[in-house]
Scaffold this active site. Structure first.
Site, mmCIF file in Angstrom:
data_model
loop_
_atom_site.group_PDB
_atom_site.id
_atom_site.type_symbol
_atom_site.label_atom_id
_atom_site.label_comp_id
_atom_site.label_asym_id
_atom_site.label_seq_id
_atom_site.Cartn_x
_atom_site.Cartn_y
_atom_site.Cartn_z
ATOM 1 N N LYS A 1 -3.695 1.934 6.444
ATOM 2 C CA LYS A 1 -3.435 3.336 6.717
ATOM 3 C C LYS A 1 -4.334 4.151 5.788
ATOM 4 C CE LYS A 1 0.854 3.243 3.944
ATOM 5 N NZ LYS A 1 1.370 1.877 3.844
ATOM 6 N N ASP B 1 -0.416 9.415 -1.680
ATOM 7 C CA ASP B 1 0.299 8.569 -2.641
ATOM 8 C C ASP B 1 -0.688 7.970 -3.654
ATOM 9 O OD1 ASP B 1 -0.890 6.646 -1.023
ATOM 10 O OD2 ASP B 1 0.812 5.270 -1.119
ATOM 11 N N ARG C 1 -1.207 6.882 2.002
ATOM 12 C CA ARG C 1 -0.199 7.731 2.662
ATOM 13 C C ARG C 1 -0.627 9.191 2.645
ATOM 14 N NH1 ARG C 1 5.859 5.808 1.249
ATOM 15 N NH2 ARG C 1 5.476 3.576 1.384
ATOM 16 N N HIS D 1 3.103 3.806 -3.944
ATOM 17 C CA HIS D 1 3.869 5.025 -4.205
ATOM 18 C C HIS D 1 4.871 4.849 -5.344
ATOM 19 C CE1 HIS D 1 6.090 2.471 -1.466
ATOM 20 N NE2 HIS D 1 7.189 3.032 -1.920
#
Ligand code: VG1
Ligand code: CO
Length: 557
Positions: free
Chosen positions: A383, A282, A287, A115
């Site tokens: 993730k 991101d 994300r 990010h």
């Protein structure tokens, strides 16, 4: 192909943080062999390096393509047998995780600072993932750091160069060995995986029958090609559903961080009330931020809890038994209430995805998340932004409700863990250190315990103050000092920690959460109003404004 042994001088600062080695791009560009040293150090820590297969890809930021060419040359010279590389050098972080698992690779090198902004004046990062597809654990990254501090040379095949813009297989002879580079489409395998997990057909009919208006914002990060393929081509949404979809080396000058500050465009568009569901990703696609109609913000803590409570809306979880949930310590306990209700085990880990892998590999946990816009499951070991978006679409389709209605219904059943996070970015390291020292001193002398803290007409009694220590239930490894926690007698909580992903200065994070029961009259009030007394108390106890010289945080989530 000749192998050269190039002499180099070690660097003392190649210590990976929460998620890989992240530095200002200039550090990699201007310091001789900075990148080469780190890649050589990674390779030297891999067991069974000779003859192994590695996946290599990045989020499209500045330097990714050059570093991929360097990685090819260095991997070849170190006896690696095969590299699997995304076309144009592009692979999202979850895609790398999936590829490592699918092709039983030994690991993967991910070129991203996630990010953080990119470009010559932004950040660059290098991260290593292990054979389970997840980020290397601290024991591994510590070893890389140790090796890097005394590295005297690296191995390189300078003649090898591969066209990574075109799909195809390339073979080279290095010594007595064959070295193969497979340039693959970075999207196909990932889409196939998503199709195994979700019911694309039912999501597609839901989108068309409701004329659902979607907006997927990739912030010019890696997710554009994935979003176009899945949302438009597979699920039939129109082309305006996917924006900022071309990966750019500098993310268009933006900050590819899906939160209320850096993805404000999306939030503003959602507030106009014409769109039904907004999602932002991101830079590297792990994300996600979920925004409902009229700009309704879904807190990542609530998102995790809602997916946990509704996991049976996802075919994957009907097939594979859900065994437990996990969250990072600063994440609110919203999911804990669901775990209790469903009789599931619940784990609390330090910040960073690397702590979830062991639990998943041991079959103890299936679904997890972090307050920092990260949600995922045991389908991979990272993730997964698109996975979270598809989970939400599945739940909306299943319940035939809006995102806001799903959340309201959830709060009315489980109560609400109201959460906010204050980030003070790029504070002077010394000042940030002082904030943490002050808090650690208060843990040491326990001076705050039992004290009544009053702000904005509300009072809270401090019940406990400590620094989070995690003992991994699988391998017994210990992670100390993972965040200062202050717990109040009503269950409210403040957490303070320093970021491990920044590239210069320090970022102080203050996390605030408080539980409201399902019948609380303030249940649906704005989080800022509910948490404002605790924010003041947190700022007073930590003395952040005076010590950092900041009157306002850089980002409020
Ligand atoms: C942050 C988040 C953490 C997340 C990490 C990597 O770490 O708080 O939850 O796992 O970024 O995310 P830190 O140490 O800065 O608080 V990513 O998407 O940047 O790989
Ligand atoms: Co990321």
């Amino acid at each position: 192909m000749n192998v050269l042994i190039e002499t180099t001088t070690p660097y003392s600062d190649q210590k990976p943080g929460t998620s890989g080695l992240r530095k200002n791009t200039q550090v990699y560009m201007t310091q001789k062999y900075y990148t080469e040293n780190f890649i050589q150090s990674i390779l030297m820590c891999i067991d069974g390096l000779e003859g192994c297969t590695l996946v290599v890809g990045g989020d499209g930021r500045y330097m990714v393509k050059d570093v991929i060419q360097q990685s090819i040359k260095i991997a070849a010279a170190n006896g690696v047998s095969k590299l699997i590389i995304g076309q144009n050098g592009i692979l999202s972080t979850p895609a790398v995780s999936g590829l490592i698992r699918k092709y039983s690779a030994t690991g993967g090198i991910i070129l991203t600072a996630s990010h953080n902004p990119g470009g010559p004046n932004g950040d660059f990062g290098i991260k290593y993932n292990i054979a389970n597809g997840g980020p290397a654990p601290s024991s591994f990254t510590d070893k890389i750091y140790q090796v890097s501090k005394s590295l005297q040379s690296f191995r390189i095949c300078p003649e090898i160069s591969v066209d990574i813009n075109t799909i195809g297989s390339h073979s080279f002879t290095v010594g007595n060995n064959t070295f193969i580079v497979d340039v693959i489409c970075g999207v196909t395998d990932y889409v196939d995986l998503m199709k195994e997990i979700f019911d694309f057909q039912s999501i597609k009919s839901y989108i068309s029958s409701q004329s659902l208006k979607l907006r997927f914002d990739s912030l010019h990060g890696v997710m554009g090609p994935y979003a176009k393929k899945i949302i438009c081509e597979e699920l039939g949404a129109d082309s305006s559903s996917v924006v900022h979809a071309i990966p750019l080396e500098d993310f268009g000058g933006g900050h590819p961080d899906p939160n209320l500050t850096y993805a404000k465009d999306l939030v503003d568009q959602m507030k106009e009330g014409k769109l039904d569901l907004g999602v932002a990703f991101d830079g590297d696609g792990d994300r996600n931020m979920i925004i409902g109609k009229n700009g309704f913000f879904v807190s990542p803590c609530d998102s995790l809890a809602v997916i946990a409570a509704n996991h049976s809306a996802i075919p994957y979880f009907r097939k594979n038994k859900v065994v437990g949930f996990a969250r990072s310590m600063p994440t609110s306990a919203a999911v804990d209430h669901v775990a209790k209700d469903l009789g599931m085990d619940m784990f609390e880990t330090p910040t960073g995805w690397k702590f979830f892998g062991n639990l998943m590999d041991a079959g103890k946990m299936s679904l997890c998340g972090e307050e920092s816009f990260g949600t995922g499951s045991d389908h991979i070991r990272e993730k997964d932004g698109m996975w979270a978006a598809l989970a939400w679409l599945s739940i909306l389709a299943h319940q035939n409700l809006s995102a806001e209605e799903v959340i309201m219904r959830h709060w009315r059943k489980y109560g609400r863990n109201c959460f906010t996070r204050y980030d003070y970015e790029q504070v002077e390291s010394e000042a940030a250190g002082k904030v943490m020292q002050l808090l650690e001193a208060a843990i040491e002398d326990q001076s705050l315990i039992g004290s009544t803290q009053i702000a904005v007409g509300k009072s809270y009694i401090v019940q406990l103050m400590d620094n989070f220590r995690y003992v991994d239930p699988v391998d017994g490894s210990v992670a100390e000092k993972q965040g200062v926690r202050i717990k109040f007698s009503d269950g409210s909580r403040l957490v303070f920690r320093l970021s491990g992903t920044g590239s210069s200065g320090a970022t102080i994070r203050m996390y605030i959460d408080s539980y409201l029961s399902s019948t609380d009259p303030s249940l649906c009030d704005p989080a800022a109003d509910i948490l404002c007394p605790l924010v003041e108390i947190g700022l007073k106890i930590s003395n952040i404004p005076a010590l950092s010289g900041r009157t306002e945080p850089t980002v409020i989530t």
